[in-house]
Scaffold this motif. Structure first.
Motif, mmCIF file in Angstrom:
data_model
loop_
_atom_site.group_PDB
_atom_site.id
_atom_site.type_symbol
_atom_site.label_atom_id
_atom_site.label_comp_id
_atom_site.label_asym_id
_atom_site.label_seq_id
_atom_site.Cartn_x
_atom_site.Cartn_y
_atom_site.Cartn_z
ATOM 1 N N ILE A 91 0.831 -1.214 0.000
ATOM 2 C CA ILE A 91 0.000 0.000 0.000
ATOM 3 C C ILE A 91 0.861 1.258 0.000
ATOM 4 N N PHE A 92 1.894 1.277 0.838
ATOM 5 C CA PHE A 92 2.732 2.478 0.938
ATOM 6 C C PHE A 92 3.457 2.766 -0.370
ATOM 7 N N VAL A 93 4.025 1.733 -0.983
ATOM 8 C CA VAL A 93 4.753 1.929 -2.241
ATOM 9 C C VAL A 93 3.806 2.393 -3.341
ATOM 10 N N ILE B 124 10.822 -5.410 -4.530
ATOM 11 C CA ILE B 124 12.159 -5.199 -3.990
ATOM 12 C C ILE B 124 12.106 -4.624 -2.579
ATOM 13 N N ILE B 125 11.063 -3.874 -2.258
ATOM 14 C CA ILE B 125 10.892 -3.413 -0.878
ATOM 15 C C ILE B 125 10.580 -4.599 0.023
ATOM 16 N N PRO C 200 5.921 -1.754 -13.364
ATOM 17 C CA PRO C 200 6.923 -1.112 -12.496
ATOM 18 C C PRO C 200 6.539 -1.102 -11.031
ATOM 19 N N ILE C 201 5.256 -0.887 -10.726
ATOM 20 C CA ILE C 201 4.844 -0.861 -9.325
ATOM 21 C C ILE C 201 5.052 -2.226 -8.681
ATOM 22 N N SER C 202 4.738 -3.304 -9.411
ATOM 23 C CA SER C 202 4.974 -4.646 -8.881
ATOM 24 C C SER C 202 6.448 -4.843 -8.567
ATOM 25 N N LEU D 108 18.895 -2.410 4.758
ATOM 26 C CA LEU D 108 19.670 -1.376 4.072
ATOM 27 C C LEU D 108 19.328 -1.304 2.586
ATOM 28 N N LEU D 109 18.817 -2.393 2.030
ATOM 29 C CA LEU D 109 18.436 -2.394 0.618
ATOM 30 C C LEU D 109 17.231 -1.496 0.342
ATOM 31 N N VAL D 110 16.536 -1.083 1.401
ATOM 32 C CA VAL D 110 15.407 -0.174 1.217
ATOM 33 C C VAL D 110 15.887 1.161 0.629
#
Length: 293
Positions: free
Chosen positions: A100-102, A247-248, A240-242, A168-170
């Protein structure tokens, strides 16, 4: 009415003293330099919009925290509980919040950005400045909200799964999404200036995008459940959203590993650079037309 000779003399005089028409589109390099010189305006304008957004509310800026939480609660009840999409997904609360946030970050950049020039016509017609500063300020405003949402997400994941180095990957994941959001916001800022009906159409576009982005369920798992062909997963992975959601989730949730979309990081990187470059060029090409008529 000036004669042709007078016009020629005036043009020569203007060139002599380095004067130029304010409505002429500057070269790309000069435009980027001027845009960078206005970075303080972008930051200040974004901060002012954030303050104005909650100034009239009794709880004030607390709504920056309450709004994403209430949205997540509604979706959890509708999809996680009533439709049962939480079944088979570990830590569904963090899974749902991250999606939801992304998605909301990109959605609001698009919708708010599409109005960024139309709502500031008086400013555009009064002052000379790079028009891209306005959409960029809107993106920065939404980034502030996204950082608050990420803070909430870190707390939830910290309590449920515990902290991990992969968090950290965030940082690179968010950087890629910001690049994508800047590009797509610039695209819709230009479209929204000349096609006002786009603001009426966007809610339907983003709602469709919402349901096709794997926010409430794992796309690969759902497609496997309905025995969809493998190529369908590959096609949906180019959303792109997927890719940004995936990745998040990889960065935060260890349980998400088995349900990854293929090549999500590569797809996210390509979309970010392509959209940023294409969106900026598309917006810059109409620089001399904004605010006319």
């Amino acid at each position: 009415m000036p004669t042709a000779a007078e016009q020629t003399d005036a043009a020569a005089l203007a060139r002599r003293y380095g004067l130029s028409k304010s409505s002429v589109r500057p070269p790309l390099g000069a435009y980027l330099h001027e845009l960078w010189s206005r970075r303080q305006f972008v930051v200040s304008y974004a901060a002012a919009r954030t303050y104005a957004m909650y100034a009239g509310a009794r709880l004030g800026s607390i709504w920056q925290v309450l709004t994403p939480l209430l949205n997540a609660a509604v979706y959890y009840l509708a999809f996680g509980v009533l439709l049962g999409t939480k079944n088979g997904i570990d830590n569904y609360v963090a899974f749902l919040l991250s999606g939801i946030f992304v998605f909301t970050f990109t959605q609001r950049c698009m919708t708010e950005g599409s109005r960024s020039l139309a709502l500031n016509l008086s400013l555009i017609r009064t002052l000379h400045f790079p028009r891209a500063t306005l959409p960029l300020a809107y993106v920065l405003n939404e980034l502030n909200q996204m950082l608050v949402s990420l803070g909430i997400l870190f707390v939830v994941v910290g309590f449920t799964d515990g902290p991990a180095w992969r968090w950290l990957l965030v940082v690179p994941a968010m950087l890629l999404q910001v690049m994508f959001n800047i590009g797509i916001t610039l695209v819709f800022a230009r479209i929204g200036t000349f096609v006002s009906d786009i603001t009426q159409l966007l809610p339907f576009v983003t709602r469709t995008w919402l349901y096709a982005s794997g926010i409430f369920f794992s796309l690969p798992a759902k497609l496997h459940q309905i025995d969809a062909p493998g190529w369908v997963v590959q096609v949906l992975a180019f959303n792109p959203i997927s890719a940004y959601i995936d990745i998040i989730r990889r960065s935060l949730l260890d349980e998400h590993e088995p349900n990854q979309l293929p090549h999500a990081w590569s797809i996210a990187i390509v979309w970010s650079f392509v959209m940023l470059a294409a969106g900026f060029l598309y917006f810059w090409q109409a620089e001399d037309r904004y605010g006319r008529g």
